[in-house]
Motif scaffolding. Sequence first.
Motif, PDB file in Angstrom:
ATOM      1  N   LEU A   1       0.828  -1.210   0.000  1.00 60.21           N
ATOM      2  CA  LEU A   1       0.000   0.000   0.000  1.00 60.21           C
ATOM      3  C   LEU A   1       0.863   1.261   0.000  1.00 60.21           C
ATOM      4  O   LEU A   1       0.475   2.282  -0.576  1.00 60.21           O
ATOM      5  CB  LEU A   1      -0.951  -0.016   1.196  1.00 60.21           C
ATOM      6  CG  LEU A   1      -2.089  -1.047   1.113  1.00 60.21           C
ATOM      7  CD1 LEU A   1      -2.943  -1.003   2.376  1.00 60.21           C
ATOM      8  CD2 LEU A   1      -2.958  -0.813  -0.126  1.00 60.21           C
ATOM      9  N   ALA A   2       2.030   1.162   0.605  1.00 59.86           N
ATOM     10  CA  ALA A   2       2.935   2.318   0.620  1.00 59.86           C
ATOM     11  C   ALA A   2       3.512   2.611  -0.754  1.00 59.86           C
ATOM     12  O   ALA A   2       3.899   3.756  -1.039  1.00 59.86           O
ATOM     13  CB  ALA A   2       4.066   2.075   1.617  1.00 59.86           C
ATOM     14  N   THR A   3       3.562   1.593  -1.624  1.00 60.89           N
ATOM     15  CA  THR A   3       4.140   1.773  -2.958  1.00 60.89           C
ATOM     16  C   THR A   3       3.104   1.704  -4.074  1.00 60.89           C
ATOM     17  O   THR A   3       3.462   1.661  -5.251  1.00 60.89           O
ATOM     18  CB  THR A   3       5.218   0.704  -3.220  1.00 60.89           C
ATOM     19  OG1 THR A   3       4.640  -0.608  -3.096  1.00 60.89           O
ATOM     20  CG2 THR A   3       6.374   0.834  -2.237  1.00 60.89           C
ATOM     21  N   GLY A   4       1.820   1.685  -3.713  1.00 55.90           N
ATOM     22  CA  GLY A   4       0.778   1.646  -4.723  1.00 55.90           C
ATOM     23  C   GLY A   4       0.706   0.334  -5.478  1.00 55.90           C
ATOM     24  O   GLY A   4       0.348   0.291  -6.660  1.00 55.90           O
ATOM     25  N   THR A   5       1.031  -0.750  -4.790  1.00 56.13           N
ATOM     26  CA  THR A   5       1.039  -2.086  -5.389  1.00 56.13           C
ATOM     27  C   THR A   5      -0.236  -2.825  -4.978  1.00 56.13           C
ATOM     28  O   THR A   5      -0.665  -2.712  -3.832  1.00 56.13           O
ATOM     29  CB  THR A   5       2.281  -2.867  -4.916  1.00 56.13           C
ATOM     30  OG1 THR A   5       3.451  -2.104  -5.229  1.00 56.13           O
ATOM     31  CG2 THR A   5       2.370  -4.234  -5.574  1.00 56.13           C
ATOM     32  N   LEU A   6      -0.814  -3.588  -5.906  1.00 58.69           N
ATOM     33  CA  LEU A   6      -2.062  -4.286  -5.621  1.00 58.69           C
ATOM     34  C   LEU A   6      -1.910  -5.790  -5.809  1.00 58.69           C
ATOM     35  O   LEU A   6      -1.465  -6.252  -6.864  1.00 58.69           O
ATOM     36  CB  LEU A   6      -3.185  -3.786  -6.529  1.00 58.69           C
ATOM     37  CG  LEU A   6      -4.544  -4.489  -6.381  1.00 58.69           C
ATOM     38  CD1 LEU A   6      -5.134  -4.262  -4.994  1.00 58.69           C
ATOM     39  CD2 LEU A   6      -5.510  -4.037  -7.473  1.00 58.69           C
ATOM     40  N   VAL A   7      -2.281  -6.533  -4.785  1.00 60.16           N
ATOM     41  CA  VAL A   7      -2.425  -7.984  -4.870  1.00 60.16           C
ATOM     42  C   VAL A   7      -3.874  -8.282  -4.523  1.00 60.16           C
ATOM     43  O   VAL A   7      -4.359  -7.872  -3.469  1.00 60.16           O
ATOM     44  CB  VAL A   7      -1.478  -8.707  -3.881  1.00 60.16           C
ATOM     45  CG1 VAL A   7      -1.730 -10.214  -3.905  1.00 60.16           C
ATOM     46  CG2 VAL A   7      -0.022  -8.403  -4.218  1.00 60.16           C
ATOM     47  N   ALA A   8      -4.582  -8.977  -5.414  1.00 58.27           N
ATOM     48  CA  ALA A   8      -6.003  -9.233  -5.187  1.00 58.27           C
ATOM     49  C   ALA A   8      -6.455 -10.391  -6.068  1.00 58.27           C
ATOM     50  O   ALA A   8      -5.763 -10.792  -7.005  1.00 58.27           O
ATOM     51  CB  ALA A   8      -6.837  -7.990  -5.500  1.00 58.27           C
ATOM     52  N   SER A   9      -7.617 -10.935  -5.751  1.00 61.06           N
ATOM     53  CA  SER A   9      -8.293 -11.858  -6.665  1.00 61.06           C
ATOM     54  C   SER A   9      -9.462 -11.099  -7.281  1.00 61.06           C
ATOM     55  O   SER A   9      -9.977 -10.140  -6.693  1.00 61.06           O
ATOM     56  CB  SER A   9      -8.762 -13.121  -5.936  1.00 61.06           C
ATOM     57  OG  SER A   9      -9.446 -12.811  -4.743  1.00 61.06           O
ATOM     58  N   VAL A  10      -9.864 -11.517  -8.467  1.00 64.33           N
ATOM     59  CA  VAL A  10     -10.914 -10.792  -9.179  1.00 64.33           C
ATOM     60  C   VAL A  10     -11.965 -11.775  -9.687  1.00 64.33           C
ATOM     61  O   VAL A  10     -11.663 -12.889 -10.101  1.00 64.33           O
ATOM     62  CB  VAL A  10     -10.354  -9.962 -10.359  1.00 64.33           C
ATOM     63  CG1 VAL A  10      -9.516  -8.810  -9.844  1.00 64.33           C
ATOM     64  CG2 VAL A  10      -9.534 -10.824 -11.309  1.00 64.33           C
ATOM     65  N   CYS A  11     -13.211 -11.335  -9.630  1.00 65.26           N
ATOM     66  CA  CYS A  11     -14.329 -12.088 -10.193  1.00 65.26           C
ATOM     67  C   CYS A  11     -14.828 -11.317 -11.413  1.00 65.26           C
ATOM     68  O   CYS A  11     -15.304 -10.183 -11.254  1.00 65.26           O
ATOM     69  CB  CYS A  11     -15.445 -12.245  -9.173  1.00 65.26           C
ATOM     70  SG  CYS A  11     -16.994 -12.835  -9.895  1.00 65.26           S
ATOM     71  N   PRO A  12     -14.728 -11.891 -12.607  1.00 65.89           N
ATOM     72  CA  PRO A  12     -15.155 -11.153 -13.799  1.00 65.89           C
ATOM     73  C   PRO A  12     -16.657 -11.148 -14.016  1.00 65.89           C
ATOM     74  O   PRO A  12     -17.145 -10.459 -14.914  1.00 65.89           O
ATOM     75  CB  PRO A  12     -14.449 -11.909 -14.932  1.00 65.89           C
ATOM     76  CG  PRO A  12     -14.331 -13.305 -14.430  1.00 65.89           C
ATOM     77  CD  PRO A  12     -14.133 -13.188 -12.930  1.00 65.89           C
ATOM     78  N   GLY A  13     -17.419 -11.920 -13.217  1.00 66.59           N
ATOM     79  CA  GLY A  13     -18.841 -12.071 -13.470  1.00 66.59           C
ATOM     80  C   GLY A  13     -19.076 -13.115 -14.555  1.00 66.59           C
ATOM     81  O   GLY A  13     -18.161 -13.842 -14.952  1.00 66.59           O
ATOM     82  N   MET A  14     -20.312 -13.216 -15.027  1.00 61.87           N
ATOM     83  CA  MET A  14     -20.621 -14.202 -16.065  1.00 61.87           C
ATOM     84  C   MET A  14     -20.054 -13.746 -17.400  1.00 61.87           C
ATOM     85  O   MET A  14     -20.333 -12.645 -17.863  1.00 61.87           O
ATOM     86  CB  MET A  14     -22.131 -14.405 -16.196  1.00 61.87           C
ATOM     87  CG  MET A  14     -22.494 -15.546 -17.141  1.00 61.87           C
ATOM     88  SD  MET A  14     -24.266 -15.664 -17.497  1.00 61.87           S
ATOM     89  CE  MET A  14     -24.891 -16.162 -15.897  1.00 61.87           C
ATOM     90  N   VAL A  15     -19.233 -14.606 -18.003  1.00 63.39           N
ATOM     91  CA  VAL A  15     -18.592 -14.285 -19.270  1.00 63.39           C
ATOM     92  C   VAL A  15     -18.945 -15.369 -20.283  1.00 63.39           C
ATOM     93  O   VAL A  15     -18.881 -16.561 -19.986  1.00 63.39           O
ATOM     94  CB  VAL A  15     -17.057 -14.201 -19.115  1.00 63.39           C
ATOM     95  CG1 VAL A  15     -16.432 -13.673 -20.405  1.00 63.39           C
ATOM     96  CG2 VAL A  15     -16.675 -13.316 -17.935  1.00 63.39           C
ATOM     97  N   ASP A  16     -19.316 -14.960 -21.469  1.00 64.45           N
ATOM     98  CA  ASP A  16     -19.696 -15.903 -22.524  1.00 64.45           C
ATOM     99  C   ASP A  16     -18.443 -16.449 -23.193  1.00 64.45           C
ATOM    100  O   ASP A  16     -17.889 -15.849 -24.109  1.00 64.45           O
ATOM    101  CB  ASP A  16     -20.592 -15.201 -23.544  1.00 64.45           C
ATOM    102  CG  ASP A  16     -21.217 -16.185 -24.533  1.00 64.45           C
ATOM    103  OD1 ASP A  16     -20.850 -17.370 -24.504  1.00 64.45           O
ATOM    104  OD2 ASP A  16     -22.070 -15.744 -25.323  1.00 64.45           O
ATOM    105  N   THR A  17     -17.978 -17.597 -22.700  1.00 62.29           N
ATOM    106  CA  THR A  17     -16.817 -18.267 -23.281  1.00 62.29           C
ATOM    107  C   THR A  17     -17.137 -19.738 -23.479  1.00 62.29           C
ATOM    108  O   THR A  17     -18.117 -20.260 -22.938  1.00 62.29           O
ATOM    109  CB  THR A  17     -15.583 -18.155 -22.369  1.00 62.29           C
ATOM    110  OG1 THR A  17     -15.824 -18.891 -21.163  1.00 62.29           O
ATOM    111  CG2 THR A  17     -15.261 -16.704 -22.037  1.00 62.29           C
TER     112      THR A  17
END
Length: 295
Positions: free
Chosen positions: A215-231
């Motif tokens: 957070l001090a260096t503006g770095t992000l570690v996270a998981s993401v949910c894209p929602g329903m995707v048509d693939t």
Amino acid sequence: MNASRIALVTGANQGLGRALAEGLAARMSPDDLVLLTGRSHQRVTDAAREVAQLPGTRSRVEGRVLDVTDTDAITRLADDLRTRHGGVDVVISNAVTRLLPEESQAERADECIDVSNTATHAILRAFGPILRPGGRLLVVASSLGTLGHLDPRLHHLFDGATLDQVEYAVESWRSAIHHKTAEEAGWPRWLNVPSKVAQVAAVRAVAAERRERDLATGTLVASVCPGMVDTATSRPWFSDFSQAQSPSEAARVILDLVFAEQVDPALYGELVRFGAALPWHGGAPMTEQDRLIKP
């Protein structure tokens, strides 16, 4: 150190991964490099060439063969990027196993766990240390990755766990499937729930150790949910695709997180969907009917 930015996407031959690579290449600079990775040399080569030739592409694009089930290969790639470029700026872990509803979940368990979980652990361990200040390390998961989707008997395995503990829990789950004791222990038959919970737990474990300095260096570690995707991977599981996003639409929301000027501390280490953190303890165990209609 090379001043250009380096971005890496796994599982980038098609679908969401391909859209993420395209979006990165369009929004990064000519001196930057997007590494599009996948298992097949031919498909990786073709995809990288096609992305490089798109009218909107601004950055350099290269294909790299990476089988994420080969943890040594993940380590070697990270070492190569550290040696050649001094680190990496964007890592999006996106590789997924394509399962069909009619297939035996137990028979596909090893492949699913290797691609979604063992690989996630290896990527976090290999690329976390070489993520440059201001970088982004994102694991594509699912809204099913919140703890409440698991039987309460299993919550202690993942809640507040270290990465080693998450890895142990995953291997215990794998062993229970092999020994046909998984259901009696509370593990759901549908692999996607424990797999996604474990992915999110692994990210939370790494983020807990890094939070203050990131957070001090503006770095992000996270998981993401894209929602329903048509693939092709998701289509067999849903009866109604009227609300589904195209891969490019889903990628755009994730890329907005990548290119945000500032990191929101409320999102750091969390499972992020459409710009908001999903409650880690939220959700409820799913029924067999739910799995065919829930994104």
